[in-house]
Motif scaffolding. Structure first.
Motif, PDB file in Angstrom:
ATOM      1  N   UNK A  58      -4.189  10.649 -21.212  1.00 43.55           N
ATOM      2  CA  UNK A  58      -3.038  10.124 -20.498  1.00 43.55           C
ATOM      3  C   UNK A  58      -3.434   9.710 -19.090  1.00 43.55           C
ATOM      4  N   UNK A  59      -2.941   8.561 -18.675  1.00 41.66           N
ATOM      5  CA  UNK A  59      -3.256   8.074 -17.336  1.00 41.66           C
ATOM      6  C   UNK A  59      -2.604   8.958 -16.286  1.00 41.66           C
ATOM      7  N   UNK A  60      -3.248   9.022 -15.141  1.00 43.33           N
ATOM      8  CA  UNK A  60      -2.641   9.604 -13.944  1.00 43.33           C
ATOM      9  C   UNK A  60      -2.221   8.448 -13.053  1.00 43.33           C
ATOM     10  N   UNK A  61      -0.972   8.428 -12.666  1.00 38.35           N
ATOM     11  CA  UNK A  61      -0.432   7.300 -11.901  1.00 38.35           C
ATOM     12  C   UNK A  61      -0.243   7.699 -10.444  1.00 38.35           C
ATOM     13  N   UNK A  62      -0.333   6.720  -9.570  1.00 35.74           N
ATOM     14  CA  UNK A  62      -0.123   6.975  -8.147  1.00 35.74           C
ATOM     15  C   UNK A  62       0.588   5.778  -7.529  1.00 35.74           C
ATOM     16  N   UNK A  69       4.485  -0.147   5.829  1.00 36.83           N
ATOM     17  CA  UNK A  69       4.614  -0.555   7.216  1.00 36.83           C
ATOM     18  C   UNK A  69       4.378   0.596   8.174  1.00 36.83           C
ATOM     19  N   UNK A  70       4.475   0.300   9.454  1.00 28.10           N
ATOM     20  CA  UNK A  70       4.217   1.296  10.485  1.00 28.10           C
ATOM     21  C   UNK A  70       5.370   2.286  10.588  1.00 28.10           C
ATOM     22  N   UNK A  71       5.019   3.563  10.514  1.00 25.17           N
ATOM     23  CA  UNK A  71       6.015   4.634  10.635  1.00 25.17           C
ATOM     24  C   UNK A  71       5.272   5.929  10.922  1.00 25.17           C
ATOM     25  N   UNK A  72       6.036   6.995  11.079  1.00 30.89           N
ATOM     26  CA  UNK A  72       5.412   8.267  11.383  1.00 30.89           C
ATOM     27  C   UNK A  72       4.667   8.849  10.210  1.00 30.89           C
ATOM     28  N   UNK A  73       5.283   8.780   9.022  1.00 30.66           N
ATOM     29  CA  UNK A  73       4.723   9.435   7.842  1.00 30.66           C
ATOM     30  C   UNK A  73       4.835   8.510   6.638  1.00 30.66           C
ATOM     31  N   UNK A  74       3.792   8.486   5.831  1.00 30.68           N
ATOM     32  CA  UNK A  74       3.819   7.823   4.528  1.00 30.68           C
ATOM     33  C   UNK A  74       3.573   8.877   3.453  1.00 30.68           C
ATOM     34  N   UNK A  75       4.288   8.768   2.337  1.00 34.49           N
ATOM     35  CA  UNK A  75       4.143   9.717   1.233  1.00 34.49           C
ATOM     36  C   UNK A  75       3.552   8.985   0.038  1.00 34.49           C
ATOM     37  N   UNK A  76       2.421   9.473  -0.446  1.00 33.75           N
ATOM     38  CA  UNK A  76       1.768   8.911  -1.620  1.00 33.75           C
ATOM     39  C   UNK A  76       1.861   9.942  -2.733  1.00 33.75           C
ATOM     40  N   UNK A  77       2.393   9.530  -3.862  1.00 37.66           N
ATOM     41  CA  UNK A  77       2.672  10.443  -4.972  1.00 37.66           C
ATOM     42  C   UNK A  77       1.688  10.202  -6.102  1.00 37.66           C
ATOM     43  N   UNK A  78       1.126  11.282  -6.646  1.00 40.07           N
ATOM     44  CA  UNK A  78       0.194  11.216  -7.769  1.00 40.07           C
ATOM     45  C   UNK A  78       0.711  12.143  -8.861  1.00 40.07           C
ATOM     46  N   UNK A  80       0.044  13.330 -13.073  1.00 40.23           N
ATOM     47  CA  UNK A  80      -0.723  13.226 -14.302  1.00 40.23           C
ATOM     48  C   UNK A  80      -1.788  14.290 -14.409  1.00 40.23           C
ATOM     49  N   UNK A  81      -2.559  14.274 -15.498  1.00 42.02           N
ATOM     50  CA  UNK A  81      -3.543  15.336 -15.730  1.00 42.02           C
ATOM     51  C   UNK A  81      -4.721  15.326 -14.767  1.00 42.02           C
ATOM     52  N   UNK A  82      -4.973  14.221 -14.066  1.00 36.83           N
ATOM     53  CA  UNK A  82      -6.123  14.152 -13.165  1.00 36.83           C
ATOM     54  C   UNK A  82      -5.798  14.620 -11.755  1.00 36.83           C
ATOM     55  N   UNK A  83      -4.646  15.241 -11.555  1.00 35.45           N
ATOM     56  CA  UNK A  83      -4.270  15.708 -10.216  1.00 35.45           C
ATOM     57  C   UNK A  83      -5.307  16.687  -9.667  1.00 35.45           C
ATOM     58  N   UNK A  84      -5.809  17.577 -10.520  1.00 35.09           N
ATOM     59  CA  UNK A  84      -6.801  18.542 -10.045  1.00 35.09           C
ATOM     60  C   UNK A  84      -8.093  17.846  -9.630  1.00 35.09           C
ATOM     61  N   UNK A  85      -8.451  16.767 -10.331  1.00 35.25           N
ATOM     62  CA  UNK A  85      -9.649  16.025  -9.943  1.00 35.25           C
ATOM     63  C   UNK A  85      -9.436  15.286  -8.628  1.00 35.25           C
ATOM     64  N   UNK A  86      -8.216  14.770  -8.411  1.00 31.59           N
ATOM     65  CA  UNK A  86      -7.909  14.145  -7.126  1.00 31.59           C
ATOM     66  C   UNK A  86      -8.050  15.166  -6.005  1.00 31.59           C
ATOM     67  N   UNK A  87      -7.520  16.356  -6.248  1.00 27.04           N
ATOM     68  CA  UNK A  87      -7.635  17.412  -5.232  1.00 27.04           C
ATOM     69  C   UNK A  87      -9.102  17.755  -4.966  1.00 27.04           C
ATOM     70  N   UNK A  88      -9.885  17.886  -6.009  1.00 29.69           N
ATOM     71  CA  UNK A  88     -11.281  18.301  -5.849  1.00 29.69           C
ATOM     72  C   UNK A  88     -12.117  17.225  -5.158  1.00 29.69           C
ATOM     73  N   UNK A  89     -11.825  15.954  -5.459  1.00 30.58           N
ATOM     74  CA  UNK A  89     -12.674  14.871  -4.969  1.00 30.58           C
ATOM     75  C   UNK A  89     -12.222  14.284  -3.639  1.00 30.58           C
ATOM     76  N   UNK A  90     -10.928  14.386  -3.314  1.00 31.78           N
ATOM     77  CA  UNK A  90     -10.406  13.707  -2.120  1.00 31.78           C
ATOM     78  C   UNK A  90      -9.829  14.634  -1.067  1.00 31.78           C
ATOM     79  N   UNK A  91      -9.506  15.857  -1.414  1.00 26.44           N
ATOM     80  CA  UNK A  91      -8.830  16.757  -0.484  1.00 26.44           C
ATOM     81  C   UNK A  91      -9.793  17.875  -0.111  1.00 26.44           C
TER      82      UNK A  91
END
Length: 570
Positions: A58-62, A69-78, A80-91
């Motif tokens: 199953x794909x992991x979507x983001x 645009x310019x603002x204080x905070x942007x929220x990026x949502x991920x 799917x099953x690859x969430x743990x890999x995103x955490x391990x590789x990017x966070x």
């Protein structure tokens, strides 16, 4: 370079052939026998149970969940099953927290914000730091999508957002989400039904307080409960009919049982007809009430539009025919969205361009929910030579039920003046010229009432005021005239709904409710001897209600109702 979604899974694919198949086309490979034969026994899947919903395929979507645009905070949502890999590789953990490598690779406690570095994905953890922000993890199934879900809160700049999204795209199994895919995933997982999905969309698009309240009830499940109640009552009637089919001969169940189903269907028809005869309140609240301003040239139509919108939305000029196209503005009128349109002045003209504008104006007025006719009151005061010619282009558009008339420019008349006493001619009492007799004393209000009596349809609501002076008459027109006309369209208590909000908020709801009502009426038209066909009509009626929420009727519903409420004794 694409980074593998799960090195642990990939390492178990012992055969190079399976690697080649999967890299070419994962979906096609997964459905081929050759691919599954090449897998180790541990990863082989029963071919009868293979599904693209399996986590490893199953794909992991983001996606960016906040406006770009310019603002204080942007929220990026991920999600799917690859969430743990995103955490391990990017966070990674900031150095000041002093966490070990193993600790930093573990997902945090669900629903707890943690401060982390967001980095370019790297297997050895030495990727470039993109930004530092807050990250929150939602464990499955207690997330919006029911899947593992990660939210990254970064600074909202074009460069940061672009780099984070492009970095996510490098991780194998991750791809940008399609429009509405997060909500679609939640719907497919049973987190919400179609009415709640529509309510969520309406809540995001809400511009007025009335729209917010209506959308919040829809998104919160209020309408789902009400539709489910209708569906349950239909299933109850169907269960009675099914009992008559299955047990009528053995247990001497007579026509009185069939009458119980008919009584239930009659009550349902009454309720549905009430909802359908709601003057489209729900749809109007969502889309906005269309109000058209029309009338002869130079009566003050554009000035009224500018006054209501509190800006110069339309050009105002003493030259007749200045407005030739439709000018529309969206307004919030006491929590109700209205679409106010200024139209070209209606008159007889040989100008081809102006004639096209007049044709568009007439079509706009016909399609509007409320019509405001603006007339210049001094035109009728003196001389009374051609009032019928002034009104002829507009009188056919005056519908007393939907039209309110504003007699403008009352400030140009004295408080009391004389006009010729006139009576309509016998040949054409509505619009022909009127004979002149003695003069009588008159006031602006009395003159307006006389014009309505002699020229406009009975029951037409009128107001006298001045857009130039912005007098009390204009304020009464805005509050007691226009304001009440809009609110009357949304009065509660219509359609048997009591104080509840309108049930129908989308055309799709109305379509399925009309079809369900049609099937119920077909059921009532069948005699007891055609019980099998009649029961099928009930099934179709329940299915149409089920389509509103996305739920189809199944055999279990009938069985539960049948054995739960009937004591057959066998």
């Amino acid at each position: 370079m694409r980074i593998l979604c799960s090195a642990r899974v990939w390492s178990t694919l012992a055969c190079a052939r399976s690697r080649r198949l999967l890299s070419r086309n994962p979906v096609q490979a997964y459905n081929t026998r050759a691919f599954h034969d090449s897998l180790p026994a541990l990863l082989r899947v029963d071919p009868h149970r293979r599904s693209l919903q399996d986590p490893i395929f199953k794909d992991t979507i983001f996606a960016l969940a906040t406006p770009p645009g310019k603002a204080g905070v942007a929220v990026i949502r991920i999600s799917g099953p690859a969430v743990q890999d995103v955490w391990r590789l990017m966070i990674s953990s900031p150095n000041k927290e002093g966490l070990t490598q193993n600790q930093s690779e573990k997902l945090p406690q669900p629903r707890q914000m943690v401060l982390r570095d967001i980095k370019v994905p790297s297997l050895n953890g030495d990727g470039e730091i993109i930004d530092q922000g807050l990250v929150v993890y939602f464990a499955a199934p207690k997330s919006f999508t029911t899947e593992p879900l990660l939210e990254i809160h970064t600074h909202s700049s074009t460069a940061v957002i672009s780099k984070v999204l492009s970095s996510l795209a490098q991780i194998n199994g991750c791809r940008p989400a399609e429009r509405g895919e997060f909500t679609k995933t939640a719907f497919m997982a049973g987190r919400m039904d179609l009415t709640e999905v529509e309510g969520l969309k309406d809540l995001i698009d809400a511009e007025t307080e009335g729209q917010r309240k209506l959308a919040r009830g829809l998104a919160g499940g209020d309408h789902r409960i009400r539709y489910e109640a209708l569906r349950t009552d239909i299933i109850h009637a169907m269960a009675i009919a099914e009992a008559l089919i299955d047990f009528g001969e053995d247990d001497n169940i007579g026509d009185e049982v069939f009458e119980q189903a008919r009584d239930k269907a009659k009550e349902l028809c009454r309720v549905m007809e009430g909802h359908l005869n709601d003057s489209r309140r729900g749809e109007l609240m969502r889309s906005g009430v269309k109000i058209s301003i029309f009338g002869p040239p130079n009566a003050g139509k554009s000035s009224l539009l500018n006054h209501l919108s509190q800006r110069d939305a339309a050009i105002v000029s003493p030259i007749a025919g200045t407005t030739r196209d439709i000018v529309s503005v969206a307004l919030d009128l006491d929590g109700i969205k209205v679409i106010l349109s200024d139209t070209a002045g209606l008159r007889v003209t040989e100008d081809q361009i102006e004639s096209k504008g007049i044709a568009k104006a007439e079509a706009e007025v016909v399609l509007s929910d409320i019509r405001i006719l603006v007339l210049s009151l001094p035109v009728f005061a003196y001389p009374w030579t051609q009032p019928q010619e002034y009104l002829r282009p507009v009188i056919d558009l005056v519908d007393p039920e939907r039209t309110i008339v504003l007699f403008n420019q009352s400030d140009l008349l004295p408080s009391s003046f004389s006009i010729p006493a006139r009576v309509p001619s016998a040949s054409d009492p509505a619009l022909t010229s009127i004979s002149v007799s003695t003069e009588i004393s008159c006031t602006p209000k009395a003159l307006a009432e006389r014009i309505v009596h002699e020229f406009l349809p009975r029951g037409t609501k009128i107001w006298v005021g001045s857009l130039e002076e912005k007098d009390d008459g204009l304020e009464r027109f805005l509050t007691d005239g226009l304001g009440k006309s809009v609110k009357m369209m949304f009065e509660t208590g219509q359609g048997g709904s009591g104080e509840e909000s309108p049930l129908i908020t989308h055309q799709r709801h109305r379509h399925h409710l009309q079809k369900s009502l049609h099937h119920l009426q077909s059921f009532l038209a069948e005699p007891p001897s055609n019980i099998i066909l009649a029961t099928e009509y009930l099934r179709l009626a329940a299915r149409e209600i089920g389509k509103v929420s996305g739920r189809e009727i199944g055999l279990e519903d009938v069985l539960d109702r049948l054995f739960g409420e009937f004591c057959i004794g066998k």
